[in-house]
Design an enzyme around this catalytic site. Sequence first.
Site, PDB file in Angstrom:
ATOM      1  N   THR A   1       0.824  -1.209   0.000  1.00  0.00           N
ATOM      2  CA  THR A   1       0.000   0.000   0.000  1.00  0.00           C
ATOM      3  C   THR A   1       0.864   1.267   0.000  1.00  0.00           C
ATOM      4  OG1 THR A   1      -1.480   1.280   1.424  1.00  0.00           O
ATOM      5  CG2 THR A   1      -0.097  -0.295   2.520  1.00  0.00           C
ATOM      6  N   ASP A   2       0.276   2.370  -0.472  1.00  0.00           N
ATOM      7  CA  ASP A   2       0.988   3.659  -0.380  1.00  0.00           C
ATOM      8  C   ASP A   2       0.988   4.197   1.051  1.00  0.00           C
ATOM      9  OD1 ASP A   2      -1.686   4.372  -0.156  1.00  0.00           O
ATOM     10  OD2 ASP A   2      -1.654   5.886  -1.742  1.00  0.00           O
ATOM     11  N   GLU A   3       0.207   3.570   1.945  1.00  0.00           N
ATOM     12  CA  GLU A   3       0.115   4.094   3.319  1.00  0.00           C
ATOM     13  C   GLU A   3       1.437   3.941   4.072  1.00  0.00           C
ATOM     14  OE1 GLU A   3      -3.568   3.159   5.323  1.00  0.00           O
ATOM     15  OE2 GLU A   3      -4.632   2.975   3.426  1.00  0.00           O
TER      16      GLU A   3
ATOM     17  N   TYR B   1      -1.853  -0.781  10.910  1.00  0.00           N
ATOM     18  CA  TYR B   1      -1.965  -1.420   9.586  1.00  0.00           C
ATOM     19  C   TYR B   1      -0.771  -1.060   8.711  1.00  0.00           C
ATOM     20  CZ  TYR B   1      -3.259  -1.826   4.638  1.00  0.00           C
ATOM     21  OH  TYR B   1      -3.238  -2.091   3.289  1.00  0.00           O
TER      22      TYR B   1
ATOM     23  N   LYS C   1       2.320  -3.382   7.205  1.00  0.00           N
ATOM     24  CA  LYS C   1       2.611  -3.527   5.771  1.00  0.00           C
ATOM     25  C   LYS C   1       4.043  -3.057   5.482  1.00  0.00           C
ATOM     26  CE  LYS C   1       0.217  -4.696   2.848  1.00  0.00           C
ATOM     27  NZ  LYS C   1      -0.107  -6.059   2.315  1.00  0.00           N
TER      28      LYS C   1
HETATM   29  P1  NAD Z   1      -9.398  -7.751   1.941  1.00  0.00           P
HETATM   30  O1  NAD Z   1      -9.420  -7.495   3.420  1.00  0.00           O
HETATM   31  O2  NAD Z   1     -10.623  -7.500   1.137  1.00  0.00           O
HETATM   32  O3  NAD Z   1      -8.981  -9.273   1.677  1.00  0.00           O
HETATM   33  C1  NAD Z   1      -7.956  -9.907   2.376  1.00  0.00           C
HETATM   34  C2  NAD Z   1      -8.046 -11.402   2.091  1.00  0.00           C
HETATM   35  O4  NAD Z   1      -6.968 -12.051   2.793  1.00  0.00           O
HETATM   36  C3  NAD Z   1      -9.347 -12.044   2.603  1.00  0.00           C
HETATM   37  O5  NAD Z   1      -9.851 -12.930   1.635  1.00  0.00           O
HETATM   38  C4  NAD Z   1      -8.916 -12.795   3.849  1.00  0.00           C
HETATM   39  O6  NAD Z   1      -9.710 -13.940   4.127  1.00  0.00           O
HETATM   40  C5  NAD Z   1      -7.483 -13.175   3.498  1.00  0.00           C
HETATM   41  N1  NAD Z   1      -6.655 -13.395   4.684  1.00  0.00           N
HETATM   42  C6  NAD Z   1      -6.549 -12.595   5.773  1.00  0.00           C
HETATM   43  N2  NAD Z   1      -5.722 -13.154   6.673  1.00  0.00           N
HETATM   44  C7  NAD Z   1      -5.279 -14.319   6.129  1.00  0.00           C
HETATM   45  C8  NAD Z   1      -4.400 -15.345   6.583  1.00  0.00           C
HETATM   46  N3  NAD Z   1      -3.805 -15.269   7.768  1.00  0.00           N
HETATM   47  N4  NAD Z   1      -4.168 -16.392   5.764  1.00  0.00           N
HETATM   48  C9  NAD Z   1      -4.768 -16.491   4.545  1.00  0.00           C
HETATM   49  N5  NAD Z   1      -5.632 -15.560   4.092  1.00  0.00           N
HETATM   50  C10 NAD Z   1      -5.878 -14.489   4.871  1.00  0.00           C
HETATM   51  O7  NAD Z   1      -8.161  -6.913   1.404  1.00  0.00           O
HETATM   52  P2  NAD Z   1      -7.970  -6.180   0.004  1.00  0.00           P
HETATM   53  O8  NAD Z   1      -8.547  -4.832   0.091  1.00  0.00           O
HETATM   54  O9  NAD Z   1      -8.375  -7.091  -1.074  1.00  0.00           O
HETATM   55  O10 NAD Z   1      -6.386  -6.013  -0.003  1.00  0.00           O
HETATM   56  C11 NAD Z   1      -5.546  -7.024  -0.561  1.00  0.00           C
HETATM   57  C12 NAD Z   1      -4.099  -6.590  -0.429  1.00  0.00           C
HETATM   58  O11 NAD Z   1      -3.897  -5.333  -1.080  1.00  0.00           O
HETATM   59  C13 NAD Z   1      -3.647  -6.383   1.016  1.00  0.00           C
HETATM   60  O12 NAD Z   1      -2.330  -6.865   1.124  1.00  0.00           O
HETATM   61  C14 NAD Z   1      -3.707  -4.878   1.194  1.00  0.00           C
HETATM   62  O13 NAD Z   1      -2.759  -4.449   2.164  1.00  0.00           O
HETATM   63  C15 NAD Z   1      -3.331  -4.397  -0.197  1.00  0.00           C
HETATM   64  N6  NAD Z   1      -3.865  -3.081  -0.572  1.00  0.00           N
HETATM   65  C16 NAD Z   1      -5.202  -2.813  -0.476  1.00  0.00           C
HETATM   66  C17 NAD Z   1      -5.680  -1.564  -0.890  1.00  0.00           C
HETATM   67  C18 NAD Z   1      -7.161  -1.235  -0.866  1.00  0.00           C
HETATM   68  O14 NAD Z   1      -7.540  -0.123  -1.200  1.00  0.00           O
HETATM   69  N7  NAD Z   1      -8.037  -2.159  -0.513  1.00  0.00           N
HETATM   70  C19 NAD Z   1      -4.794  -0.601  -1.379  1.00  0.00           C
HETATM   71  C20 NAD Z   1      -3.438  -0.921  -1.459  1.00  0.00           C
HETATM   72  C21 NAD Z   1      -2.986  -2.154  -1.065  1.00  0.00           C
HETATM   73  P1  TYD Z   2     -10.905   3.551   4.152  1.00  0.00           P
HETATM   74  O1  TYD Z   2     -11.830   3.159   3.062  1.00  0.00           O
HETATM   75  O2  TYD Z   2     -11.003   2.878   5.474  1.00  0.00           O
HETATM   76  O3  TYD Z   2      -9.417   3.405   3.551  1.00  0.00           O
HETATM   77  P2  TYD Z   2      -7.984   3.901   4.170  1.00  0.00           P
HETATM   78  O4  TYD Z   2      -8.154   4.232   5.586  1.00  0.00           O
HETATM   79  O5  TYD Z   2      -7.133   2.681   3.981  1.00  0.00           O
HETATM   80  O6  TYD Z   2      -7.577   5.062   3.327  1.00  0.00           O
HETATM   81  O7  TYD Z   2     -11.058   5.102   4.393  1.00  0.00           O
HETATM   82  C1  TYD Z   2     -10.888   6.031   3.334  1.00  0.00           C
HETATM   83  C2  TYD Z   2     -11.023   7.428   3.917  1.00  0.00           C
HETATM   84  O8  TYD Z   2     -12.385   7.616   4.337  1.00  0.00           O
HETATM   85  C3  TYD Z   2     -10.181   7.657   5.158  1.00  0.00           C
HETATM   86  O9  TYD Z   2      -9.702   9.003   5.155  1.00  0.00           O
HETATM   87  C4  TYD Z   2     -11.146   7.457   6.310  1.00  0.00           C
HETATM   88  C5  TYD Z   2     -12.466   7.941   5.728  1.00  0.00           C
HETATM   89  N1  TYD Z   2     -13.683   7.270   6.243  1.00  0.00           N
HETATM   90  C6  TYD Z   2     -14.766   8.040   6.682  1.00  0.00           C
HETATM   91  O10 TYD Z   2     -14.731   9.293   6.693  1.00  0.00           O
HETATM   92  N2  TYD Z   2     -15.895   7.386   7.119  1.00  0.00           N
HETATM   93  C7  TYD Z   2     -15.981   6.030   7.148  1.00  0.00           C
HETATM   94  O11 TYD Z   2     -17.036   5.485   7.603  1.00  0.00           O
HETATM   95  C8  TYD Z   2     -14.876   5.254   6.683  1.00  0.00           C
HETATM   96  C9  TYD Z   2     -14.921   3.761   6.686  1.00  0.00           C
HETATM   97  C10 TYD Z   2     -13.747   5.935   6.220  1.00  0.00           C
END
Ligand code: NAD
Ligand code: TYD
Length: 358
Positions: free
Chosen positions: A136-138, A162, A166
């Site tokens: 992630t960019d975080e 989180y 990461k």
């Molecule tokens: P998500 O929470 O929707 O899915 C995570 C998946 O991992 C789930 O299917 C869960 O069952 C599985 N999982 C969790 N713990 C596990 C374990 N111990 N063993 C096996 N499986 C396990 O997450 P996502 O949003 O799809 O994100 C996927 C990846 O991308 C993550 O690594 C996250 O850090 C990264 N990422 C997400 C975003 C975003 O905007 N969602 C942005 C940048 C990077």
């Molecule tokens: P989120 O979707 O949780 O992603 P991330 O924290 O990984 O960026 O949140 C996106 C942005 O929205 C973040 O600044 C927090 C804000 N947010 C709200 O204002 N209300 C909400 O109910 C949630 C879930 C997030």
Amino acid sequence: MRTYLVTGGAGFIGSNYIHYMFRKYNEEIRIINVDKLTYAGNLENLKSVEDRENYTFIKADICDAEAINKIFEENDIDRVVHFAAESHVDRSIKNPDVFVKTNVLGTLVMLNAAKASWEIGDNIYKEGKKFLHVSTDEVYGSLEDDGSFFYEDTPYDPHSPYSASKASSDMLVKSYMDTYKFPANITNTSNNYGPYQFPEKLIPLIINNALKGKNLPVYGDGKNVRDWLYVEDHAKGIDMVQEQGRLFETYNIGGHNEKQNIQIIHIILDTLNEMLDENDPRRANVSEKLITYVEDRKGHDRRYAIAPDKIKKEIGWYPETKFEDGIKKTIQWFFENEDWMENITSGDYQKYYEEMYE
Ligand code: NAD
Ligand code: TYD
């Protein structure tokens, strides 16, 4: 035929990636999806691929070294695409432990298993094996509202449990590349949105609540900025990095689409009004009156933004989907998959939601 081991493929991005890969490569590849099925893992996301002969699901925890080693022993894995993680910042603030366990120790297990299976001499690996760590960019911390961007060489400065977990996992992957010449890449991506996203995240939460006439919780002043990327563009970027990127490199994948949270909420409300049929009873629910400012997230990062220059220059990837189109496709998907949302919100998630927003 290339064999992929995808971790976390039942989650949001992992399932979109699996759909993308089968659309692109169809019978040319085999995918083994390893997922623990936590609250965020949902096999419904993969219904349309589960009968494919070239798809296998294995329920396993990435922290379970024995189970993961066994998968490598029984299959000749060519590519690992490592998504599995605990992914929600708010949950990490409440309970950091599981984030360190899955995101850090689980990544270590994946690295060790791949290394043991692929290494044929001291720091020498079987031809063509590759590991991609999805991050992630975080990890880069928070930007001011000053037009600056995260680049691949921006120093890590994570703030939430989180992003700290990461960042730690990224460092482990980096250490394996530096120490063992382990064949890997890291991608750091901005906020994704699209089909199958769990409704604890901002965009699906707002769509779902607005349709039901429930409050739309805005943290703090609502002016925090995120850089939104359509999930299918991300899936494509991951594949392009793995096939065309330089090994051992990090690539940032960003949407070039910065929006304040409050802007996102207004866009969703406007788009819902535009897309809902005149006679749809849900139309009456969709209202700006639902916007509710709530207590700010602890340590809330102000702004994230990626300039995806490196991936564009080296590989030719760019974020293809304009936000106006991506948000319409996402809303349309939620319209067509009401049962999917119902199944989630009637279960455990409902309890979490009530606790979180009490
Ligand atoms: P998500 O929470 O929707 O899915 C995570 C998946 O991992 C789930 O299917 C869960 O069952 C599985 N999982 C969790 N713990 C596990 C374990 N111990 N063993 C096996 N499986 C396990 O997450 P996502 O949003 O799809 O994100 C996927 C990846 O991308 C993550 O690594 C996250 O850090 C990264 N990422 C997400 C975003 C975003 O905007 N969602 C942005 C940048 C990077
Ligand atoms: P989120 O979707 O949780 O992603 P991330 O924290 O990984 O960026 O949140 C996106 C942005 O929205 C973040 O600044 C927090 C804000 N947010 C709200 O204002 N209300 C909400 O109910 C949630 C879930 C997030």
